[in-house]
Scaffold this active site. Sequence first.
Site, short mmCIF file in Angstrom:
data_model
loop_
_atom_site.label_atom_id
_atom_site.label_comp_id
_atom_site.label_asym_id
_atom_site.label_seq_id
_atom_site.Cartn_x
_atom_site.Cartn_y
_atom_site.Cartn_z
N TYR A 67 20.58 -38.71 0.58
CA TYR A 67 21.72 -37.50 0.78
C TYR A 67 22.92 -38.30 1.32
CZ TYR A 67 18.79 -33.72 -0.58
OH TYR A 67 18.21 -32.82 -1.41
N GLU B 137 12.76 -29.35 1.25
CA GLU B 137 12.02 -30.33 0.43
C GLU B 137 10.89 -30.97 1.38
OE1 GLU B 137 15.08 -32.72 -1.25
OE2 GLU B 137 16.05 -31.16 -2.40
N PRO C 296 15.28 -23.06 -18.15
CA PRO C 296 16.03 -23.91 -19.12
C PRO C 296 15.50 -25.36 -19.18
CG PRO C 296 17.44 -23.85 -17.40
CD PRO C 296 16.28 -23.07 -16.99
N PRO D 166 19.63 -29.03 -16.32
CA PRO D 166 19.91 -28.48 -15.20
C PRO D 166 20.10 -26.90 -15.08
CG PRO D 166 21.30 -30.50 -15.77
CD PRO D 166 20.38 -30.01 -16.90
#
EC number: 1.14.12.17
Length: 399
Positions: free
Chosen positions: A95, A137, A389, A392
């Site tokens: 990050y 996460e 999808p 992304p």
Amino acid sequence: MLAEKTRSIIKATVPVLEQQGTVITRTFYKNMLTEHTELLNIFNRTNQKVGAQPNALATTVLAAAKNIDDLSVLMDHVKQIGHKHRALQIKPEHYPIVGEYLLKAIKEVLGDAATPEIINAWGEAYQAIADIFITVEKKMYEEALWPGWKPFDITAKEYVASDIVEFTVKPKFGSGIELESLPITPGQYITVNTHPIRQENQYDALRHYSLCSASTKNGLRFAVKMEAARENFPAGLVSEYLHKDAKVGDEIKLSAPAGDFAINKELIHQNEVPLVLLSSGVGVTPLLAMLEEQVKCNPNRPIYWIQSSYDEKTQAFKKHVDELLAECANVDKIIVHTDTEPLINAAFLKEKSPAHADVYTCGSLAFMQAMIGHLKELEHRDDMIHYEPFGPKMSTVQV
């Protein structure tokens, strides 16, 4: 909570993000991946080339700016992205790198308009956003069915359409994975870690593939479409490798199943709200797993199976779909071959599926954008439209 002054500055940048957001994110990826080539082992370079990943990041940044007063409203999007990050093994240490190059890209694109005040505000905002992702996460890593990348053996490879192969894989002995005890959710995907020696590739290539079934009796099953070469783009790096090079007996590395695309368990046992499963091409894969689950739990629920493909040869899982639908008491099976029939549109959906149904749809980014638009035009409730999808997901979101 960010200071009011910081939030005001961020909100003031919304107009420029609406105009220049994708330019900023393209610049960000170009600079970061040039100077941190090790990240090419994680990022999908095809999504960079076609613009899907920069568009998705631009949408995410814009959504954060518009909702900077209350970032909690973005939590569903954060979790969707978090699943992908966990599957790709993106860690907290990545990050700061992203933050550094995002701020540099803002400065590069906006020039003198990116005052120190704006850069400082976005630095604070990015850290707040990153902290949210890292927290979400962390829990996903703790809950993963196995840590990191684990070796699996390919035990079967079968064409289920002219351009789609179904792989069956089993964990290698000593991996610590017990197939029988894996609680797979229909609609989830696995992520493969490959290193194709093609197209002058020097890096690992990671791809997500939907699981064909929640059953682990004979192994994990996932389907891969061959992404053929097209104008200005070579054949899909990983799909070409898996179709042409990978063979039964080979080893392949997988991270644990991920994703939040799942059938509503509160509706699965009732018969008043119909189930619509709407797919295009290899997008049928997660819906096949959902169909299996629905048939197992309640075959009496009204089901509308709408499957689109280019022609009969590219219509995947025909035999398995027919076997499952034969067990259903109330089913409409609608097959569309676009080589001879029009693309699915709003009028088609209005005629072929009920307005009060719970809808699950999956396919390419273009297909998903079209289907979501059609369903909303027909005034389907947002909470009754579920989609995944192949690309992304933030590319399909309007903010």
